[in-house]
Structures are given as C-alpha cells and as structure tokens.
Design a protein around this motif. Sequence first.
Motif, PDB file in Angstrom:
ATOM      1  N   PHE A   3       0.839  -1.198   0.000  1.00  0.00           N
ATOM      2  CA  PHE A   3       0.000   0.000   0.000  1.00  0.00           C
ATOM      3  C   PHE A   3       0.866   1.238   0.000  1.00  0.00           C
ATOM      4  CE2 PHE A   3      -3.087  -3.103   1.762  1.00  0.00           C
ATOM      5  CZ  PHE A   3      -4.051  -2.981   0.770  1.00  0.00           C
ATOM      6  N   ILE A   5       1.018   4.474  -1.331  1.00  0.00           N
ATOM      7  CA  ILE A   5      -0.003   5.281  -2.001  1.00  0.00           C
ATOM      8  C   ILE A   5       0.339   6.767  -1.945  1.00  0.00           C
ATOM      9  CG2 ILE A   5      -2.444   5.947  -1.901  1.00  0.00           C
ATOM     10  CD1 ILE A   5      -2.996   3.094  -0.882  1.00  0.00           C
ATOM     11  N   LEU A  26      -5.919   1.081   6.554  1.00  0.00           N
ATOM     12  CA  LEU A  26      -4.880   0.151   6.080  1.00  0.00           C
ATOM     13  C   LEU A  26      -3.809  -0.113   7.137  1.00  0.00           C
ATOM     14  CD1 LEU A  26      -4.368   1.713   2.513  1.00  0.00           C
ATOM     15  CD2 LEU A  26      -5.664  -0.349   3.079  1.00  0.00           C
ATOM     16  N   GLY A  82       3.745  -0.190   3.820  1.00  0.00           N
ATOM     17  CA  GLY A  82       3.242   0.872   2.957  1.00  0.00           C
ATOM     18  C   GLY A  82       3.035   2.167   3.723  1.00  0.00           C
ATOM     19  N   ASP A 110       2.149   1.995  -5.620  1.00  0.00           N
ATOM     20  CA  ASP A 110       1.091   1.084  -6.054  1.00  0.00           C
ATOM     21  C   ASP A 110      -0.115   1.833  -6.607  1.00  0.00           C
ATOM     22  OD1 ASP A 110       2.311  -1.461  -5.154  1.00  0.00           O
ATOM     23  OD2 ASP A 110       2.205  -0.478  -3.200  1.00  0.00           O
ATOM     24  N   LEU A 210      -9.288   1.061  -3.246  1.00  0.00           N
ATOM     25  CA  LEU A 210      -8.353   0.227  -2.468  1.00  0.00           C
ATOM     26  C   LEU A 210      -8.619  -1.258  -2.705  1.00  0.00           C
ATOM     27  CD1 LEU A 210      -8.157   2.121   0.963  1.00  0.00           C
ATOM     28  CD2 LEU A 210      -6.612   2.257  -1.002  1.00  0.00           C
TER      29      LEU A 210
END
Length: 213
Positions: A3, A5, A26, A82, A110, A210
């Motif tokens: 993740f 992001i 997350l 992440g 990602d 997501l």
Amino acid sequence: MGFRIVMLGAPGAGKGTQAVRMAQELKVPHISTGDIFRKNLKDGTPLGLKVQGYLNSGGLVPDELTCEIVADRLTWDDCTAGYILDGFPRSIPQAEMLTAFLAKRGEAIDAAINIDVPDSEIVDRLSARRSDPETGAIYNLKFSPPPPEVAGRLIQREDDKAETVLNRLLTYHETTEPIISYYDDLGVLKNVSGANATPDSVFAEVLDVLKTL
Ligand code: AMP
C-alpha cells in the motif's frame, strides 16, 4: 502489492482528510510533508527556519530539501507495509526522485489517488477550513462543521487566508498538476471525484479503489 499510495489533488480537495482515514483503514502511516514542515516551523527547528518563507507565501519548498526529508521518513520501520503520502510529490522532479529512490529498493508506488475538485469549489472550501490545535482534526465550517464543544478553539491556517490561497492554486496548476499524467503514464493513477461530495461519500469511492489494489 503493498500500500504505497500517493494522494493527489489541489490544496483543499480533501487529500488530508482522506489520507488520515485511509491510513487508519490500512494501518499504515500517514506522511504529510505539510504537517512535517508546520511542526518544524512551530518548534523553531533549523528546518523550520529554512522553510518558513516558502510556507508563508504559499510557494513550494525546494525539491531537494523536500525529497531529503521524505527519503529519510520512508526508511523508518513503520513504512514496511506501505504508507499514504499526502502533499508529496508536488512537482515532476519530486515524483521522479521518489520513483528512483523506490526503484533502488525494488519498490514502486502502487496507486496515485487523485481527488478531483473544480477551482471554484476549492476557493470556497479553503476559506472555510479550520483545524483543532489540540487534536489536529480538520473541519469545514460549511461542509463538515465542528461539534459545538470544539468550535471555540478552532484556528485558520495562515496560508488558508485569501491572499495566499490564490498563489497556492497557481502553484498547484503550474507545478503539481502535471504529475497526474506522470502517474497515469506509470499505470497507477486512480481518479476519484470530490466535487460537491461529502468526506464520507469520497471515502466510499476511495475504499472501492483500495479493493482493486
Ligand atoms: P500542505 O499542508 O500540503 O498544503 O503544505 C503546506 C505548505 O508546505 C505548502 O504550501 C508548501 O509551502 C509546503 N510543502 C508541503 N509539501 C511540499 C512539497 N512536497 N514540496 C514543496 N513544498 C511543500
């Protein structure tokens, strides 16, 4: 897939609000370069002194300095699963430096989630944005009003005042917006519409994105 992001969108598009929620969902850190700079400014650190002028005028802190701060932060242990980057990258050189930094570690972004809100709405939103100095929570006097018990202590960010907002929007269009195509070319761009939307409805769209990762 991890993740890693990046949140994209004009100042006031709701990146920060969504980034906080995503980080909770997350269980990854929320990394906001704006928050890092404001904290250093408030604490009067050497970094704070260096970035003061840029923040007050609504201009951008130089790429190299910003990238150094982020590169260091991304090596912390809490970033292994992440992170949500909020307010970084904000220029093509920053995006390129991030890609190169990650590539050296065998990693990549990602998803770049772009919250799209028209300029006319942005100006309205920024002038009504307030934050709680005790909890850091962000409210909007029009769109997500604060509970009465905190209303009295809310403050307006210095750079949300009218004269700085236009400069920040100009900087956004000239320097930051081109990175939307940069991430589109990398095949990781996800667009979410934030126009006339509540934080809850935008978050529902973000959750759908997501699920595809
Ligand atoms: P923000 O809270 O993301 O709106 O950031 C507030 C201010 O911090 C911006 O107006 C810039 O002066 C500075 N800043 C934050 N992130 C960056 C970045 N990635 N590159 C350069 N300057 C930044």
